[in-house]
Design a protein around this motif. Structure first.
Motif, PDB file in Angstrom:
ATOM      1  N   GLN A 137      10.708  -4.054  15.459  1.00  0.00           N
ATOM      2  CA  GLN A 137      10.717  -4.151  13.994  1.00  0.00           C
ATOM      3  C   GLN A 137      10.879  -2.746  13.279  1.00  0.00           C
ATOM      4  O   GLN A 137      10.984  -2.998  11.923  1.00  0.00           O
ATOM      5  CB  GLN A 137       9.153  -4.747  13.554  1.00  0.00           C
ATOM      6  N   VAL A 138      11.333  -2.019  14.237  1.00  0.00           N
ATOM      7  CA  VAL A 138      11.551  -0.560  13.652  1.00  0.00           C
ATOM      8  C   VAL A 138      12.872  -0.140  14.035  1.00  0.00           C
ATOM      9  O   VAL A 138      12.927   0.383  15.097  1.00  0.00           O
ATOM     10  CB  VAL A 138      10.355   0.481  14.112  1.00  0.00           C
ATOM     11  N   PRO A 139      13.993  -0.554  13.423  1.00  0.00           N
ATOM     12  CA  PRO A 139      15.315  -0.205  13.986  1.00  0.00           C
ATOM     13  C   PRO A 139      15.556   1.413  14.211  1.00  0.00           C
ATOM     14  O   PRO A 139      16.164   1.483  15.230  1.00  0.00           O
ATOM     15  CB  PRO A 139      16.304  -0.842  12.928  1.00  0.00           C
ATOM     16  N   ASP A 140      15.027   2.224  13.452  1.00  0.00           N
ATOM     17  CA  ASP A 140      15.218   3.399  13.679  1.00  0.00           C
ATOM     18  C   ASP A 140      13.974   4.326  13.234  1.00  0.00           C
ATOM     19  O   ASP A 140      13.700   4.559  12.130  1.00  0.00           O
ATOM     20  CB  ASP A 140      16.454   4.022  12.907  1.00  0.00           C
ATOM     21  N   PRO A 141      13.110   4.677  14.240  1.00  0.00           N
ATOM     22  CA  PRO A 141      11.934   5.435  13.876  1.00  0.00           C
ATOM     23  C   PRO A 141      12.272   6.853  13.347  1.00  0.00           C
ATOM     24  O   PRO A 141      11.196   7.324  12.982  1.00  0.00           O
ATOM     25  CB  PRO A 141      11.218   5.516  15.257  1.00  0.00           C
ATOM     26  N   HIS A 142      13.304   7.352  13.336  1.00  0.00           N
ATOM     27  CA  HIS A 142      13.741   8.674  12.838  1.00  0.00           C
ATOM     28  C   HIS A 142      14.157   8.657  11.442  1.00  0.00           C
ATOM     29  O   HIS A 142      14.806   9.607  11.108  1.00  0.00           O
ATOM     30  CB  HIS A 142      14.594   8.920  13.805  1.00  0.00           C
ATOM     31  N   ASP A 143      13.992   7.375  10.858  1.00  0.00           N
ATOM     32  CA  ASP A 143      14.415   7.315   9.230  1.00  0.00           C
ATOM     33  C   ASP A 143      13.309   6.702   8.544  1.00  0.00           C
ATOM     34  O   ASP A 143      13.744   5.734   7.896  1.00  0.00           O
ATOM     35  CB  ASP A 143      15.934   6.862   9.369  1.00  0.00           C
ATOM     36  N   LEU A 144      12.237   7.127   8.641  1.00  0.00           N
ATOM     37  CA  LEU A 144      10.949   6.546   7.948  1.00  0.00           C
ATOM     38  C   LEU A 144      10.309   7.584   7.099  1.00  0.00           C
ATOM     39  O   LEU A 144      10.138   8.511   7.469  1.00  0.00           O
ATOM     40  CB  LEU A 144      10.062   5.984   8.977  1.00  0.00           C
ATOM     41  N   HIS A 145       9.888   7.060   5.703  1.00  0.00           N
ATOM     42  CA  HIS A 145       9.363   7.970   4.812  1.00  0.00           C
ATOM     43  C   HIS A 145       8.051   7.949   5.263  1.00  0.00           C
ATOM     44  O   HIS A 145       7.343   6.987   5.827  1.00  0.00           O
ATOM     45  CB  HIS A 145       9.145   7.296   3.370  1.00  0.00           C
ATOM     46  N   ILE A 146       7.275   9.050   5.182  1.00  0.00           N
ATOM     47  CA  ILE A 146       5.966   9.244   5.729  1.00  0.00           C
ATOM     48  C   ILE A 146       5.084  10.014   4.882  1.00  0.00           C
ATOM     49  O   ILE A 146       5.739  11.121   4.330  1.00  0.00           O
ATOM     50  CB  ILE A 146       5.993  10.026   7.231  1.00  0.00           C
ATOM     51  N   SER A 147       3.860   9.624   4.417  1.00  0.00           N
ATOM     52  CA  SER A 147       3.236  10.373   3.308  1.00  0.00           C
ATOM     53  C   SER A 147       1.705  10.230   3.478  1.00  0.00           C
ATOM     54  O   SER A 147       1.218   9.382   4.478  1.00  0.00           O
ATOM     55  CB  SER A 147       3.620   9.519   2.040  1.00  0.00           C
ATOM     56  N   LEU A 148       0.938  11.079   3.053  1.00  0.00           N
ATOM     57  CA  LEU A 148      -0.415  10.872   2.987  1.00  0.00           C
ATOM     58  C   LEU A 148      -0.991  11.183   1.611  1.00  0.00           C
ATOM     59  O   LEU A 148      -0.518  12.361   0.880  1.00  0.00           O
ATOM     60  CB  LEU A 148      -1.118  11.874   3.941  1.00  0.00           C
ATOM     61  N   GLN A 149      -1.946  10.528   1.006  1.00  0.00           N
ATOM     62  CA  GLN A 149      -2.612  10.763  -0.165  1.00  0.00           C
ATOM     63  C   GLN A 149      -4.226  10.981   0.034  1.00  0.00           C
ATOM     64  O   GLN A 149      -4.796  10.574   0.792  1.00  0.00           O
ATOM     65  CB  GLN A 149      -2.568   9.786  -1.301  1.00  0.00           C
ATOM     66  N   VAL A 150      -4.615  11.965  -0.899  1.00  0.00           N
ATOM     67  CA  VAL A 150      -6.125  12.204  -0.895  1.00  0.00           C
ATOM     68  C   VAL A 150      -6.708  11.998  -2.205  1.00  0.00           C
ATOM     69  O   VAL A 150      -6.091  12.648  -3.073  1.00  0.00           O
ATOM     70  CB  VAL A 150      -6.372  13.721  -0.384  1.00  0.00           C
ATOM     71  N   GLU A 206       0.719   6.351   4.904  1.00  0.00           N
ATOM     72  CA  GLU A 206       1.479   5.376   5.101  1.00  0.00           C
ATOM     73  C   GLU A 206       3.022   5.745   5.716  1.00  0.00           C
ATOM     74  O   GLU A 206       3.341   6.797   5.587  1.00  0.00           O
ATOM     75  CB  GLU A 206       1.883   4.743   3.684  1.00  0.00           C
ATOM     76  N   ILE A 207       3.341   4.883   6.743  1.00  0.00           N
ATOM     77  CA  ILE A 207       4.773   5.060   7.003  1.00  0.00           C
ATOM     78  C   ILE A 207       5.818   3.933   6.818  1.00  0.00           C
ATOM     79  O   ILE A 207       5.161   2.810   7.157  1.00  0.00           O
ATOM     80  CB  ILE A 207       4.676   5.524   8.506  1.00  0.00           C
ATOM     81  N   GLU A 208       6.959   4.040   6.180  1.00  0.00           N
ATOM     82  CA  GLU A 208       7.700   3.024   5.866  1.00  0.00           C
ATOM     83  C   GLU A 208       7.867   2.121   7.069  1.00  0.00           C
ATOM     84  O   GLU A 208       8.189   2.540   8.177  1.00  0.00           O
ATOM     85  CB  GLU A 208       9.011   3.584   5.433  1.00  0.00           C
ATOM     86  N   LYS A 209       7.957   0.642   6.847  1.00  0.00           N
ATOM     87  CA  LYS A 209       8.342  -0.194   7.820  1.00  0.00           C
ATOM     88  C   LYS A 209       7.330  -0.227   8.935  1.00  0.00           C
ATOM     89  O   LYS A 209       7.302  -1.079   9.795  1.00  0.00           O
ATOM     90  CB  LYS A 209       9.563   0.091   8.638  1.00  0.00           C
ATOM     91  N   VAL A 210       6.365   0.514   8.903  1.00  0.00           N
ATOM     92  CA  VAL A 210       5.324   0.558   9.910  1.00  0.00           C
ATOM     93  C   VAL A 210       3.955   0.087   9.727  1.00  0.00           C
ATOM     94  O   VAL A 210       3.244  -0.547  10.232  1.00  0.00           O
ATOM     95  CB  VAL A 210       5.062   2.208  10.726  1.00  0.00           C
ATOM     96  N   GLY A 211       3.569   0.667   8.319  1.00  0.00           N
ATOM     97  CA  GLY A 211       2.308   0.251   7.946  1.00  0.00           C
ATOM     98  C   GLY A 211       1.557   1.327   7.136  1.00  0.00           C
ATOM     99  O   GLY A 211       2.013   2.483   6.958  1.00  0.00           O
ATOM    100  N   SER A 212       0.122   0.985   6.857  1.00  0.00           N
ATOM    101  CA  SER A 212      -0.783   2.112   6.175  1.00  0.00           C
ATOM    102  C   SER A 212      -2.053   2.132   7.072  1.00  0.00           C
ATOM    103  O   SER A 212      -2.353   1.246   7.425  1.00  0.00           O
ATOM    104  CB  SER A 212      -0.870   1.446   4.671  1.00  0.00           C
ATOM    105  N   LEU A 213      -2.879   3.080   6.600  1.00  0.00           N
ATOM    106  CA  LEU A 213      -4.119   3.488   7.072  1.00  0.00           C
ATOM    107  C   LEU A 213      -5.014   4.124   5.919  1.00  0.00           C
ATOM    108  O   LEU A 213      -4.643   5.142   5.452  1.00  0.00           O
ATOM    109  CB  LEU A 213      -4.060   4.462   8.199  1.00  0.00           C
ATOM    110  N   GLU A 214      -6.245   3.526   5.735  1.00  0.00           N
ATOM    111  CA  GLU A 214      -7.211   3.975   4.848  1.00  0.00           C
ATOM    112  C   GLU A 214      -8.289   4.541   5.578  1.00  0.00           C
ATOM    113  O   GLU A 214      -9.188   3.395   6.277  1.00  0.00           O
ATOM    114  CB  GLU A 214      -7.314   3.187   3.737  1.00  0.00           C
ATOM    115  N   VAL A 215      -8.844   5.636   5.382  1.00  0.00           N
ATOM    116  CA  VAL A 215     -10.091   6.045   5.970  1.00  0.00           C
ATOM    117  C   VAL A 215     -10.884   7.038   4.828  1.00  0.00           C
ATOM    118  O   VAL A 215     -10.146   7.549   3.987  1.00  0.00           O
ATOM    119  CB  VAL A 215      -9.838   6.877   7.410  1.00  0.00           C
ATOM    120  N   ALA A 216     -12.020   7.058   4.892  1.00  0.00           N
ATOM    121  CA  ALA A 216     -12.929   7.921   4.147  1.00  0.00           C
ATOM    122  C   ALA A 216     -13.135   8.958   4.959  1.00  0.00           C
ATOM    123  O   ALA A 216     -13.202   9.010   6.016  1.00  0.00           O
ATOM    124  CB  ALA A 216     -14.292   7.145   3.519  1.00  0.00           C
ATOM    125  N   VAL A 217     -13.968   9.997   4.222  1.00  0.00           N
ATOM    126  CA  VAL A 217     -14.671  11.052   4.837  1.00  0.00           C
ATOM    127  C   VAL A 217     -15.972  11.216   4.591  1.00  0.00           C
ATOM    128  O   VAL A 217     -16.460  11.367   3.544  1.00  0.00           O
ATOM    129  CB  VAL A 217     -13.923  12.523   4.616  1.00  0.00           C
TER     130      VAL A 217
END
Length: 218
Positions: A137-150, A206-217
């Motif tokens: 489901q990920v044609p090119d893993p080397h062309d994905l937007h990757i981000s993190l928010q706090v 969050e990573i484009e085409k892969v998914g997202s992840l939410e966690v608390a601290v």
């Protein structure tokens, strides 16, 4: 033992080892004042460090400076040793979102003394991890937007295109040292923008085409 699931399937993988690649994004190397390595810098997190979506990172009492590092996670689907770059992607079952939690103060002290990093990288809850999606489901893993928010503020914002070592080369290099088995996970490095989190913070990776992840601290 912790298990991860491929989304949309009934397939579960029991996680063995988590092999992590450090210093794979040049801007992150610069922000920490490190040198560009000639060879891959590897370390391991135990599977006991994994937590899932909407669980909580617990900062150990021996640290006062815990940092987030969003990473593309690679799930290994079959056994391999000395895997060639040409065959490397055939060993990938799926991709996920990971946060490599790092006790920066502890890590820096250990580095200054020439000691291993595991105390700073492998503590309980140090590896928040999403579920995985199938590699096809990920044609090119080397062309994905990757981000993190706090707390809704963007801290890390980049692309996997900025990786210095790409996944086939990473798998080749890792498998020369560690036999890769079904259920092993490789973390592929983090882009610039790493920074501290404290009790009460909420992270969203969050990573484009892969998914997202939410966690608390806490």
């Amino acid at each position: 033992m912790y298990s991860v699931r491929l989304a949309g399937t009934e397939k579960n993988y029991r996680v063995g080892k988590i092999v992590c690649l450090a210093r794979n994004y040049s801007e992150h190397i610069k922000e920490l004042g490190n040198e560009v390595p000639d060879k891959p810098v590897l370390f391991i997190k135990p599977s006991s460090s994994i937590i899932g979506h909407r669980e909580s990172v617990v900062i150990p009492s021996y640290s006062g400076d815990c940092h987030h590092e969003v990473e593309l996670a690679v799930l290994i689907g079959k056994w391999g040793k000395n895997i060639s770059e040409q065959k490397a992607l055939s060993h990938v079952a799926g991709y996920g979102v990971a946060i490599d939690m790092t006790l920066r103060d502890v890590q820096n002290t250990l580095k200054e003394k020439g000691l291993p990093w595991e105390v700073a990288k492998g503590f309980d809850t140090a590896c928040p991890l999403s579920e995985f999606i199938s590699a096809d489901q990920v044609p090119d893993p080397h062309d994905l937007h990757i981000s993190l928010q706090v707390n809704g503020e963007t801290r890390q914002d980049s692309s996997t295109a900025c990786m210095m070592r790409r996944i086939p080369a990473i798998i080749r290099d890792v498998s020369e040292i560690f036999t890769l088995e079904e259920g092993d996970i490789i973390l592929t490095g983090t882009p610039a923008g790493v920074g501290p989190v404290v009790c009460g913070d909420k992270m969203r990776a969050e990573i484009e085409k892969v998914g997202s992840l939410e966690v608390a601290v806490q």
